[in-house]
Design an enzyme around this catalytic site. Structure first.
Site, PDB file in Angstrom:
ATOM      1  N   CYS A 250      51.161 -58.323  58.896  1.00  0.00           N
ATOM      2  CA  CYS A 250      52.216 -59.262  58.462  1.00  0.00           C
ATOM      3  C   CYS A 250      53.178 -59.335  59.633  1.00  0.00           C
ATOM      4  O   CYS A 250      54.245 -58.734  59.608  1.00  0.00           O
ATOM      5  CB  CYS A 250      52.916 -58.734  57.210  1.00  0.00           C
ATOM      6  N   PRO A 253      58.190 -62.442  62.652  1.00  0.00           N
ATOM      7  CA  PRO A 253      58.181 -63.130  63.953  1.00  0.00           C
ATOM      8  C   PRO A 253      57.711 -62.286  65.143  1.00  0.00           C
ATOM      9  O   PRO A 253      57.790 -62.734  66.278  1.00  0.00           O
ATOM     10  CB  PRO A 253      59.665 -63.524  64.120  1.00  0.00           C
ATOM     11  N   GLY A 254      57.240 -61.081  64.882  1.00  0.00           N
ATOM     12  CA  GLY A 254      56.579 -60.365  65.967  1.00  0.00           C
ATOM     13  C   GLY A 254      57.379 -59.228  66.582  1.00  0.00           C
ATOM     14  O   GLY A 254      56.985 -58.689  67.617  1.00  0.00           O
ATOM     15  N   LYS A 256      57.887 -56.038  65.570  1.00  0.00           N
ATOM     16  CA  LYS A 256      57.184 -54.752  65.625  1.00  0.00           C
ATOM     17  C   LYS A 256      55.890 -54.890  66.423  1.00  0.00           C
ATOM     18  O   LYS A 256      55.492 -53.969  67.142  1.00  0.00           O
ATOM     19  CB  LYS A 256      56.912 -54.227  64.213  1.00  0.00           C
ATOM     20  N   ASP A 272      49.403 -63.340  60.458  1.00  0.00           N
ATOM     21  CA  ASP A 272      50.433 -63.749  59.497  1.00  0.00           C
ATOM     22  C   ASP A 272      49.913 -64.954  58.721  1.00  0.00           C
ATOM     23  O   ASP A 272      49.160 -65.767  59.248  1.00  0.00           O
ATOM     24  CB  ASP A 272      51.760 -64.107  60.182  1.00  0.00           C
ATOM     25  N   ASP A 317      53.528 -54.377  57.238  1.00  0.00           N
ATOM     26  CA  ASP A 317      54.975 -54.619  57.066  1.00  0.00           C
ATOM     27  C   ASP A 317      55.101 -55.738  56.021  1.00  0.00           C
ATOM     28  O   ASP A 317      55.391 -56.883  56.349  1.00  0.00           O
ATOM     29  CB  ASP A 317      55.562 -55.033  58.423  1.00  0.00           C
ATOM     30  N   CYS A 370      61.450 -53.609  54.224  1.00  0.00           N
ATOM     31  CA  CYS A 370      62.897 -53.503  54.472  1.00  0.00           C
ATOM     32  C   CYS A 370      63.593 -53.553  53.115  1.00  0.00           C
ATOM     33  O   CYS A 370      64.588 -54.241  52.940  1.00  0.00           O
ATOM     34  CB  CYS A 370      63.386 -54.587  55.428  1.00  0.00           C
TER      35      CYS A 370
HETATM   36  C1  LIG Z   1      58.752 -58.493  56.731  1.00  0.00           C
HETATM   37  S1  LIG Z   1      58.062 -59.881  57.486  1.00  0.00           S
HETATM   38  C2  LIG Z   1      57.289 -59.157  58.866  1.00  0.00           C
HETATM   39  C3  LIG Z   1      58.214 -58.839  60.023  1.00  0.00           C
HETATM   40  C4  LIG Z   1      57.469 -58.471  61.277  1.00  0.00           C
HETATM   41  N1  LIG Z   1      56.544 -57.377  61.065  1.00  0.00           N
HETATM   42  C5  LIG Z   1      58.400 -58.122  62.420  1.00  0.00           C
HETATM   43  O1  LIG Z   1      58.642 -56.942  62.674  1.00  0.00           O
HETATM   44  O2  LIG Z   1      58.874 -59.041  63.091  1.00  0.00           O
HETATM   45  C6  LIG Z   1      56.720 -60.227  56.451  1.00  0.00           C
HETATM   46  C7  LIG Z   1      55.765 -61.269  56.972  1.00  0.00           C
HETATM   47  O3  LIG Z   1      54.629 -61.257  56.108  1.00  0.00           O
HETATM   48  C8  LIG Z   1      54.090 -62.548  56.088  1.00  0.00           C
HETATM   49  N2  LIG Z   1      53.203 -62.590  54.906  1.00  0.00           N
HETATM   50  C9  LIG Z   1      53.523 -62.726  53.604  1.00  0.00           C
HETATM   51  N3  LIG Z   1      52.419 -62.655  52.825  1.00  0.00           N
HETATM   52  C10 LIG Z   1      51.375 -62.454  53.671  1.00  0.00           C
HETATM   53  C11 LIG Z   1      49.980 -62.298  53.489  1.00  0.00           C
HETATM   54  N4  LIG Z   1      49.440 -62.330  52.278  1.00  0.00           N
HETATM   55  N5  LIG Z   1      49.202 -62.136  54.574  1.00  0.00           N
HETATM   56  C12 LIG Z   1      49.745 -62.106  55.818  1.00  0.00           C
HETATM   57  N6  LIG Z   1      51.057 -62.256  56.046  1.00  0.00           N
HETATM   58  C13 LIG Z   1      51.864 -62.413  54.995  1.00  0.00           C
HETATM   59  C14 LIG Z   1      55.301 -63.444  56.035  1.00  0.00           C
HETATM   60  O4  LIG Z   1      54.974 -64.748  56.486  1.00  0.00           O
HETATM   61  C15 LIG Z   1      56.261 -62.707  56.968  1.00  0.00           C
HETATM   62  O5  LIG Z   1      56.180 -63.241  58.247  1.00  0.00           O
END
Ligand SMILES: C[S@@+](CC[C@H](N)C(=O)[O-])C[C@H]1O[C@@H](n2cnc3c(N)ncnc32)[C@H](O)[C@@H]1O
Length: 422
Positions: A250, A253-254, A256, A272, A317, A370
């Site tokens: 997940c 925006p990248g 981690k 994502d 995440d 989070c």
């Molecule tokens: C908490 S954010 C991730 C933040 C990211 N790891 C970072 O550190 O920048 C959660 C992400 O999960 C994505 N997401 C939600 N459901 C998903 C799924 N079923 N499969 C893949 N990505 C998913 C969302 O689009 C979002 O970008």
């Protein structure tokens, strides 16, 4: 009208109608590209502030009127003005005068006199009203009652401190790209640029005052990124080694994902579900000069995108309520519903179970949110381990509960590290 107070009131109205604050702010910047930075800053302060303290301001407004306000524009103007009268340094008469002026421009001939009367009445009775507000939990803590109850249930000793931290201003923290520069060296660059900062545990740099990224030395060259210190823990918890196949499931925006690539020479796949958000991963990788494979796909349904080769490390995440970062997104407190938590939990369980099948024997999966609510954190992981004999939860010695609470150093996060038996 380009008066910050009126602009913030309009934004508040949009958020209370169900829109996300970042989106309505971006729309405003697009519509009004010529807004001077001072006005932009003021609009941002007022809209964030009014949302941070919304239920307190709303309680005070209710106490000042005898009948409900049917005009949403007038109501929001009053809420923003009350915020200014309590929390800003603007002189009270100037706040009232501007509010009356803004009300004159509205499609309600009664608005100017009404706004004037309500705000002057507030100034006369302020102390007594604020004391009354302290007797009602949502007004005292500026959170919905269900949220307060949940935190009290999950954190019998810490709930009040959490609520207080949620209403504070978040720190601005930098992650140093160690492929390019060491934290000590970047700290020196900040000092040369007269930006005060201090080093936190793990090499994160916390700025004394937030600044726009274009003021950060060599930001465009990829020397640093903005990332909370709590979020910066993920890469080291993953226990990375060169050559590993790593999935960030997940990723957008990248933040981690980029940190993983800055930390070790691994083969990273950043997945994502949201294609538009995935573009931001690409932009971040380009700025930081990092390379990874980007895939738009659903972590809960790997079959269409998975190449069948197991991963050594997986970062999950997962999407969550974001209850640990509400000081950065105060609109979340009012947009979430209690029923959202169960929905998030269902998604989180599904994603975790699907990703587990992609992990190599002996591999490690880091589950992260989070959020502060146990329903999305410990409950998910405890149930998962209980129903998967090949999953073992490893102790994170510096964070035995896995839960980081929001503080002056970092936001609220949850981490659980799972190892698959060989
Ligand atoms: C908490 S954010 C991730 C933040 C990211 N790891 C970072 O550190 O920048 C959660 C992400 O999960 C994505 N997401 C939600 N459901 C998903 C799924 N079923 N499969 C893949 N990505 C998913 C969302 O689009 C979002 O970008």
């Amino acid at each position: 009208m380009l008066e910050p107070q009126a602009l913030a009131a309009a934004l508040l109205g949009e958020v209370l109608a169900g829109r996300n604050l970042n989106e309505v702010l971006s729309d405003l910047w697009r519509r009004e590209p010529g807004l001077p930075p001072r006005v932009r800053g003021a609009v941002q302060d007022l809209s964030f502030g009014a949302l941070r303290f919304f239920s307190r301001l709303d309680f005070l407004l209710q106490a000042l009127i005898t009948r409900p306000i049917t005009h949403e524009g007038v109501r929001c103007l009053l809420l923003v003005s009350l915020y200014q009268l309590i929390y800003s340094k603007t002189r009270p008469y100037a706040v009232v005068d501007r509010a009356v002026e803004s009300a004159r421009g509205m499609d309600a001939p009664w608005a100017a006199g009404f706004v004037n009367g309500v705000l002057r009445n507030f100034l006369r009775t302020k102390e007594e009203l604020l004391a009354r507000a302290d007797g009602f939990e949502p007004a005292r803590y500026s959170h919905p009652q269900w949220w307060i109850d949940r935190l009290r249930q999950d954190y019998p000793d810490a709930w009040e401190a959490i609520l207080e931290a949620n209403n504070s201003h978040p720190p601005m923290t930098l992650r140093v790209n160690r492929r390019q520069i060491e934290p000590e060296q970047y700290l020196a660059l900040l000092q040369e640029a007269e930006l005060e900062a201090e080093m936190l545990e793990g090499g994160a740099l916390r700025l004394k005052k937030p600044v726009s990224v274009d003021k950060l030395p060599r930001f465009a060259d990829g020397l640093v990124s903005v990332q909370d210190q709590g979020a910066q823990r993920a890469a080291s918890l993953l226990d990375l080694a060169p050559g590993q196949r790593v999935l960030d499931a997940c990723a957008a925006p990248g933040g981690k994902a980029a940190h993983i690539l800055e930390t070790a020479d691994v083969m990273l796949t950043a997945l994502d579900k949201d294609e538009a958000r995935l573009k931001r991963v690409a932009e971040n990788f380009a700025r930081l000069n990092l390379k990874g494979r980007l895939i738009a796909g659903d972590a809960a349904e790997p079959q269409p995108w998975w190449d069948g080769k197991p991963y050594d490390r997986i970062l999950a995440d997962v999407p969550c309520s974001a209850s640990g970062v509400v000081r950065r997104h105060p609109d979340i407190k009012w947009l979430r519903r209690p029923s959202d938590l169960a929905q998030f939990a269902t998604t989180q369980r599904t994603i975790l179970a699907a990703l587990w099948r992609l992990l190599a024997p002996g591999g490690k999966l880091l589950y992260a949110t989070c959020s502060l609510f146990h329903e999305e954190n410990d409950d998910i992981v405890t149930d998962f381990v209980a129903s998967h004999p090949d999953a073992k939860r490893l102790l994170i010695s510096e964070l035995p509960s896995g839960q980081l609470l929001p503080s002056a150093e970092h936001d609220g996060f949850f981490y659980a590290l799972l190892e698959k038996s060989i």
